[in-house]
Design an enzyme around this catalytic site. Structure first.
Site, PDB file in Angstrom:
ATOM      1  N   HIS A 105       0.835  -1.212   0.000  1.00 28.55           N
ATOM      2  CA  HIS A 105       0.000   0.000   0.000  1.00 28.55           C
ATOM      3  C   HIS A 105       0.866   1.257   0.000  1.00 28.55           C
ATOM      4  CE1 HIS A 105      -3.518   2.487   1.232  1.00 28.55           C
ATOM      5  NE2 HIS A 105      -2.603   3.165   1.901  1.00 28.55           N
ATOM      6  N   GLU A 106       1.878   1.288   0.847  1.00 30.13           N
ATOM      7  CA  GLU A 106       2.737   2.482   0.939  1.00 30.13           C
ATOM      8  C   GLU A 106       3.552   2.695  -0.331  1.00 30.13           C
ATOM      9  OE1 GLU A 106       2.436   4.788   3.153  1.00 30.13           O
ATOM     10  OE2 GLU A 106       0.894   3.532   4.029  1.00 30.13           O
TER      11      GLU A 106
ATOM     12  N   HIS B  42       1.429   4.247  -3.036  1.00 36.81           N
ATOM     13  CA  HIS B  42       1.303   5.711  -2.953  1.00 36.81           C
ATOM     14  C   HIS B  42       2.479   6.376  -3.676  1.00 36.81           C
ATOM     15  CE1 HIS B  42      -2.161   6.507  -0.453  1.00 36.81           C
ATOM     16  NE2 HIS B  42      -1.704   5.835   0.601  1.00 36.81           N
TER      17      HIS B  42
ATOM     18  N   GLU C   6      -6.296   6.760  -1.547  1.00 33.70           N
ATOM     19  CA  GLU C   6      -6.269   5.587  -0.670  1.00 33.70           C
ATOM     20  C   GLU C   6      -6.784   4.348  -1.404  1.00 33.70           C
ATOM     21  OE1 GLU C   6      -4.864   5.008   2.065  1.00 33.70           O
ATOM     22  OE2 GLU C   6      -4.266   7.059   2.438  1.00 33.70           O
TER      23      GLU C   6
HETATM   24 ZN   LIG Z   1      -2.557   5.145   2.329  1.00 34.17          ZN
END
Ligand SMILES: [Zn+2]
Length: 273
Positions: A136-137, A140, A199
């Site tokens: 997830h990071e 981004h 997100e």
């Molecule tokens: Zn996030």
């Protein structure tokens, strides 16, 4: 204005406003500050962060964070190479560090500079949970969400700082400006929240990365169930943000998991840890 002057001016504007399609999101990303200029600033700030915090080395957990990071990085590069984006991450200098801090958080700066806090490990629970968080990071960062979150004024500031650093090698405002660019707030480690769409995008891309890395994407929804159970306490912005709601997020991740596995199969990954 004569033609030549017009071309020079237009060319200069285009140099600073090169609009590239982001391979991970398929969206046009306005790259006002090229990676070659912005990433050295990120690296500098990352090193400063490491110098001011307790970095764990050689422990079982630290080695796990490095192992997961290497696999997620490799998955990102495999996906890009397979989709015709060879060299897209040429300015990245991947690094993975576990920091002793009870905050429930983790982040990845553009350029592949990752920090995981020990405080998130109990919620991650195991290596697959760490892979879900790191996927997830990293997503981004790959999707350029940090720059997209900035206002036009902030982008100008960063471009200005980048130029100043290129000329003089140093700029006193760098830390603050770069911090804004990369989502670290006025204090290190305090993330400004990403938007709901960012997100959701990071969840979708991260799920694919963890699957290609050989981690079971079904576990991402389980991770977020644990996050939800933990969110009664203090709420660090990135991981406890209320958008999208935990329930929406868990539903999305569950629904997307089969397609993440299908994507991984294209890379010969058929079993998941
Ligand atoms: Zn996030």
């Amino acid at each position: 204005m004569n033609t030549r002057k017009f071309i020079v001016i237009t060319g200069t504007i285009m140099l600073f406003m090169s609009c590239a399609t982001n391979p991970f999101t398929g969206k046009q990303t306005l790259a006002l500050v090229p990676n070659s200029q912005i990433l050295p600033m990120a690296f500098q700030q990352y090193n400063q962060f490491l110098g001011e915090n307790k970095v764990l080395k050689g422990t079982t957990d630290a080695e796990m964070v490095t192992r997961v990071g290497q696999k997620i990085a490799k998955a990102s590069e495999r996906w890009l190479n397979a989709n015709g984006y060879q060299g897209y991450l040429k300015d990245y200098k991947w690094e993975y560090n576990l920091v002793e801090d009870k905050t429930v958080n983790a982040w990845c700066m553009p350029g592949g500079k990752i920090v995981v806090y020990t405080g998130i490990l109990p919620i991650a629970k195991n290596e697959t949970g760490v892979a879900a968080i790191m996927g997830h990071e990293v997503a981004h960062a790959l999707a350029n969400h940090g720059q997209q979150r900035m206002s036009a004024g902030q982008i100008q500031q960063v471009a200005g700082a980048a130029t100043a650093i290129a000329v003089s090698g140093k700029d006193s405002k760098t830390q603050q400006i770069v911090g804004t660019a990369f989502g670290l707030g006025s204090q290190f480690g305090v993330m400004l929240p990403f938007s709901r769409s960012h997100e959701t995008e990071a969840d979708r891309i991260g799920l694919q990365l963890m699957a290609i890395a050989g981690y079971n994407p079904d576990e991402a929804a389980e991770l977020w169930k644990r996050m939800k159970a933990n969110s009664g306490g203090q709420a660090p912005a990135e991981f406890m943000s209320t958008h999208p709601s935990n329930d929406t997020r868990i539903a999305n991740l569950t629904a997307w998991s089969p397609s993440a596995k299908a994507e991984a199969r294209k890379f010969g990954v058929t079993t998941f840890k």
